[in-house]
Design an enzyme around this catalytic site. Structure first.
Site, PDB file in Angstrom:
ATOM      1  N   SER A 173       0.821  -1.210   0.000  1.00  0.00           N
ATOM      2  CA  SER A 173       0.000   0.000   0.000  1.00  0.00           C
ATOM      3  C   SER A 173       0.856   1.261   0.000  1.00  0.00           C
ATOM      4  O   SER A 173       0.614   2.185  -0.790  1.00  0.00           O
ATOM      5  CB  SER A 173      -0.915   0.011   1.227  1.00  0.00           C
ATOM      6  OG  SER A 173      -1.850  -1.036   1.131  1.00  0.00           O
TER       7      SER A 173
ATOM      8  N   HIS B 120      -3.714   3.979   8.026  1.00  0.00           N
ATOM      9  CA  HIS B 120      -3.536   4.282   6.602  1.00  0.00           C
ATOM     10  C   HIS B 120      -3.681   5.774   6.325  1.00  0.00           C
ATOM     11  O   HIS B 120      -2.895   6.354   5.578  1.00  0.00           O
ATOM     12  CB  HIS B 120      -4.564   3.505   5.769  1.00  0.00           C
ATOM     13  CG  HIS B 120      -4.028   2.229   5.224  1.00  0.00           C
ATOM     14  ND1 HIS B 120      -4.287   1.792   3.959  1.00  0.00           N
ATOM     15  CD2 HIS B 120      -3.206   1.303   5.770  1.00  0.00           C
ATOM     16  CE1 HIS B 120      -3.673   0.644   3.753  1.00  0.00           C
ATOM     17  NE2 HIS B 120      -3.028   0.317   4.844  1.00  0.00           N
TER      18      HIS B 120
ATOM     19  N   ARG C 118      -0.903   8.405   4.678  1.00  0.00           N
ATOM     20  CA  ARG C 118      -0.949   9.153   3.414  1.00  0.00           C
ATOM     21  C   ARG C 118      -1.160  10.657   3.635  1.00  0.00           C
ATOM     22  O   ARG C 118      -1.227  11.420   2.669  1.00  0.00           O
ATOM     23  CB  ARG C 118      -2.016   8.583   2.491  1.00  0.00           C
ATOM     24  CG  ARG C 118      -3.442   8.755   2.959  1.00  0.00           C
ATOM     25  CD  ARG C 118      -4.415   8.149   1.969  1.00  0.00           C
ATOM     26  NE  ARG C 118      -5.782   8.367   2.374  1.00  0.00           N
ATOM     27  CZ  ARG C 118      -6.487   7.547   3.127  1.00  0.00           C
ATOM     28  NH1 ARG C 118      -5.968   6.417   3.558  1.00  0.00           N
ATOM     29  NH2 ARG C 118      -7.730   7.834   3.442  1.00  0.00           N
TER      30      ARG C 118
ATOM     31  N   GLU D 208     -14.918   7.681  -1.161  1.00  0.00           N
ATOM     32  CA  GLU D 208     -15.349   6.370  -0.670  1.00  0.00           C
ATOM     33  C   GLU D 208     -16.360   5.748  -1.611  1.00  0.00           C
ATOM     34  O   GLU D 208     -17.374   6.369  -1.949  1.00  0.00           O
ATOM     35  CB  GLU D 208     -15.936   6.508   0.741  1.00  0.00           C
ATOM     36  CG  GLU D 208     -14.881   6.970   1.727  1.00  0.00           C
ATOM     37  CD  GLU D 208     -15.355   7.001   3.166  1.00  0.00           C
ATOM     38  OE1 GLU D 208     -16.488   6.569   3.433  1.00  0.00           O
ATOM     39  OE2 GLU D 208     -14.578   7.459   4.027  1.00  0.00           O
TER      40      GLU D 208
END
Lengths: 167, 167, 167
Positions: free
Chosen positions: A17, A52, A56, A64
């Site tokens: 990721s 997460h 970021r 979403e």
């Protein structure tokens, strides 16, 4: 900047990721879009999401969408990181959609003239599970990963935080 | 001989241990140290240990330490093979230590001016397990493998006895 | 055409079978033989078999042999694709054969002056299963994959349909 498609595949907590985020940032002229597919959220999931988000920081716009990837991405005017395809498969199965519908949805996304980065868990390298749903998930995930990889310009396999380009 | 750090990662019975032993022997002027982390031993485990001991014959000094890697390694005057980090994570969890303590311990080891070879199971490429402890183990193992790999000079991924250098 | 041995290893639905088929077709002057090892067939298995059969169409001769690989292959006058070694291990275990007998059988096959392509599931990259039989299967599969790879001229690891040569 020419648009392109890329796939980041790897095990759980392999670091795929983070590397996919760095890749997306490099391949975007404007602030890229983080397409979060998570639909069902329990406490454990929430912690992962928060970790997460922290990771970021403010470098992405968050969007979403648990199911309709094409509809969401077609409206985006920047590079899109889909985080992640595995959770999307889960959502689709939960809502009664099968492999054929997932295939069509992904093919539509892959045909868009946009930069899209796919993140997907490699789930097929353990013992075959006794649970039928788990086997079905592995099958669908494997077939879709082949489909995505075949249409991507670049494919990366991540182990221990190291992403190796395999296509 | 300049000291260095290396990580051998791979699945169960992938052959990573044998290749890590060969690597350690090549990167040691004196007889290297085999740091066995195993703490809990049942019959099945004993058989594995005996098989491993036979495999490495008389080429290593064996040192047993289930938890305090830094304390053990800082006293070593030769190259050290940690066999293996996965069992050490298990021991640490059993004794109530969490990710932060494991991270600190490994960072201390990685900062030593000694040749250290880490062996670690790749456990994150199966279906996400229903068991919460198993998920926690995968998470910690994945994050620590990224931490170790980031500080290592060389990283090898082993499949079917073949170790490919990925860093 | 010089004979050779090759191994295609990868996770479930990684695409290894299709790539192994293409490889076998390329490395055969005559119609190659598809050695199906499946013995126990339930509905789900039958669907997989049908999908596989459709995939390989009329390009292979199909030969069925669940146990005695050497006996079957020694009579073949063309390249042989063993689909797959993992199911064969399962069959052998079911019929009471152990690692030593499997090792001997594979060594005999590997010593034949014929082109043989082995397909094998990578099953060792998940969490160690609680089930003892599953652990035994992983151990045997891992050790045999090392044995086969060591004698093969070429070894390919497949992820998301992409087969990378690792030997």
């Amino acid at each position: 900047m020419k648009t392109k498609k890329a796939l980041f595949i790897g095990g759980i907590k392999s670091g795929k990721s983070l590397n996919a985020e760095i890749y997306t940032l490099k391949n975007s002229l404007k602030k890229p879009i983080y397409l979060a597919t998570t639909e069902f959220i329990d406490d454990e999931m929430q912690k992962r999401i928060d970790a997460h988000k922290l990771q970021r920081s403010a470098q992405f716009e968050t969007l979403e969408e648990p199911l309709k990837l094409y509809n969401a991405i077609t409206k985006c005017d920047s590079s899109v990181l889909i985080e992640c395809v595995s959770i999307w498969i889960n959502n689709m199965l939960y809502h009664g959609f099968g492999f054929d519908e997932m295939k069509r949805e992904l093919e539509a996304v892959l045909a868009l003239d946009k930069t899209v980065v796919f993140v997907l868990n490699d789930v097929g390298c353990g013992i075959i599970p006794e649970n039928r749903l788990a086997r079905e998930f592995i099958d669908i995930s494997g077939k879709l990963s082949q489909l995505i990889a075949a249409s991507c310009d670049e494919v990366y396999h991540t182990i221990a935080g190291i992403s190796m380009r395999i296509k």
